[in-house]
Enzyme design. Structure first.
Site, PDB file in Angstrom:
ATOM      1  N   GLU A  88      -3.080  16.590  15.915  1.00  0.00           N
ATOM      2  CA  GLU A  88      -3.759  16.227  14.671  1.00  0.00           C
ATOM      3  C   GLU A  88      -4.614  14.991  14.926  1.00  0.00           C
ATOM      4  O   GLU A  88      -4.805  14.568  16.056  1.00  0.00           O
ATOM      5  CB  GLU A  88      -2.747  15.971  13.557  1.00  0.00           C
ATOM      6  CG  GLU A  88      -1.774  14.834  13.840  1.00  0.00           C
ATOM      7  CD  GLU A  88      -0.723  14.664  12.743  1.00  0.00           C
ATOM      8  OE1 GLU A  88      -0.591  15.565  11.900  1.00  0.00           O
ATOM      9  OE2 GLU A  88      -0.035  13.622  12.750  1.00  0.00           O
ATOM     10  N   ASP A 122      -2.832   5.483   9.314  1.00  0.00           N
ATOM     11  CA  ASP A 122      -4.023   6.336   9.458  1.00  0.00           C
ATOM     12  C   ASP A 122      -5.341   5.580   9.260  1.00  0.00           C
ATOM     13  O   ASP A 122      -6.188   5.993   8.453  1.00  0.00           O
ATOM     14  CB  ASP A 122      -3.958   7.495   8.463  1.00  0.00           C
ATOM     15  CG  ASP A 122      -2.632   8.223   8.500  1.00  0.00           C
ATOM     16  OD1 ASP A 122      -2.133   8.477   9.608  1.00  0.00           O
ATOM     17  OD2 ASP A 122      -2.095   8.544   7.416  1.00  0.00           O
TER      18      ASP A 122
END
Length: 310
Positions: free
Chosen positions: A202, A34
């Protein structure tokens, strides 16, 4: 992040692997995911990353955010851990679940945004925490969380040219955005559904180029062994409506993907993660590759490189 049940072999559970450093993935001595990339006033590029802890147990063991920085896109400095679940006063007592973060800067303060549940029923108790520091990569202290938000993940903060900050988050097919107050910890008005996105899953990320806003995200693609692709949409407004433009990154070897797009020293880059070091979905590693635009502002497909210096 989407959790999946899986099994590990005994030999894998007890293996300990150390990695050198060159090319992709660019961090090799720990598992990271991430990547949220930003260029700050000191001229360095910083990456705020989540941390996959080995041996993994789905995505619930993720904890202990780290920050890395560079001034040449080749040599990276690990500034160390900046936050863990045990330091979140309102967090779940079991810890873990420190998922994809982001960071923003205003008036001498760095604001670190992170999703974390406040209860054992993690999927319904997500909050977006805020920690602050006068330094970009150390001394962060949790200040609380953004009030009034739904239980969702993946915070992204974009500061426009006029200084107005915007907050985005989502998950499970929903992406919302809204203005932040000057204190960077409160929503100004209501959160708005981001319209025009196709197959949003997402990992929302907003950047701006030549007056055009780009909202990138991962989709729900999951067939024939292929996983999340990175898509994007554009708008003349930071809160849309958005016009879907397509895919800019094919699936990696990991079930998930989560990326950021940033310009550094005249070159645009795409940050993302894969499982090239572990060959396992929940032990991921952050990567970067050059990103290019066409003359009409659309993004070319990113060429994912392996073990190549940039």
């Amino acid at each position: 992040m989407v959790c999946r049940t899986f099994f590990l072999s005994v030999s894998f559970l007890f293996s300990i692997v150390c990695f050198g450093q060159s090319g992709n993935p660019f961090i090799r001595d720990m598992y990271t995911a991430d990547p949220s990339a930003h260029v700050w006033a000191d001229g360095r590029l910083y990456v705020y990353a989540s941390h996959d802890i080995a041996p993994p147990r789905g995505c619930d063991l993720m904890d202990q955010y780290h920050v890395f920085s560079t001034d040449d896109m080749v040599h990276w400095k690990d500034h160390g851990e900046i936050l863990r679940a045990a330091q979140v006063p309102w967090g779940r007592k079991e810890g873990g679940f420190m998922w994809a973060p982001d960071c923003a800067y205003r008036n001498g303060v760095y604001y670190f945004y992170f999703p974390h549940p406040s209860g054992t029923a993690w999927n319904s108790t997500w909050k977006i925490g805020v920690a602050t520091s006068r330094n970009p990569a150390s001394d962060f202290k949790v200040q609380g969380y953004i009030q009034g938000l739904e239980s969702m993940i993946d915070p992204c903060v974009f500061v426009d040219d006029d200084g107005q900050a915007y907050f985005y988050y989502g998950g499970g097919g929903t992406c919302k955005g809204g203005k932040l107050r000057d204190n960077m910890t409160e929503i100004d008005g209501e959160m708005k559904q981001m319209e025009g996105l196709v197959d949003f899953h997402e990992a929302s990320w907003v950047h701006k180029r030549n007056g055009l806003y780009y909202l990138s995200y991962s989709d729900n693609h999951d067939s024939a062994g292929q996983h999340n692709r990175m898509c994007y949409a554009t708008s003349r407004s930071p809160l849309g409506p958005w016009e879907y433009k397509g895919i800019y990154m094919a699936p990696t070897d990991s079930y998930t993907n989560h990326g950021s797009i940033v310009e550094y020293k005249g070159q645009w880059y795409s940050f993302y993660h894969n499982s090239a070091l572990s060959h396992f979905d929940w032990l991921r590693s952050i990567c970067l590759d050059k990103l290019y635009y066409n003359a009409d502002g659309t993004i070319q497909m990113v060429n994912q490189t392996h073990d190549e210096k940039h």
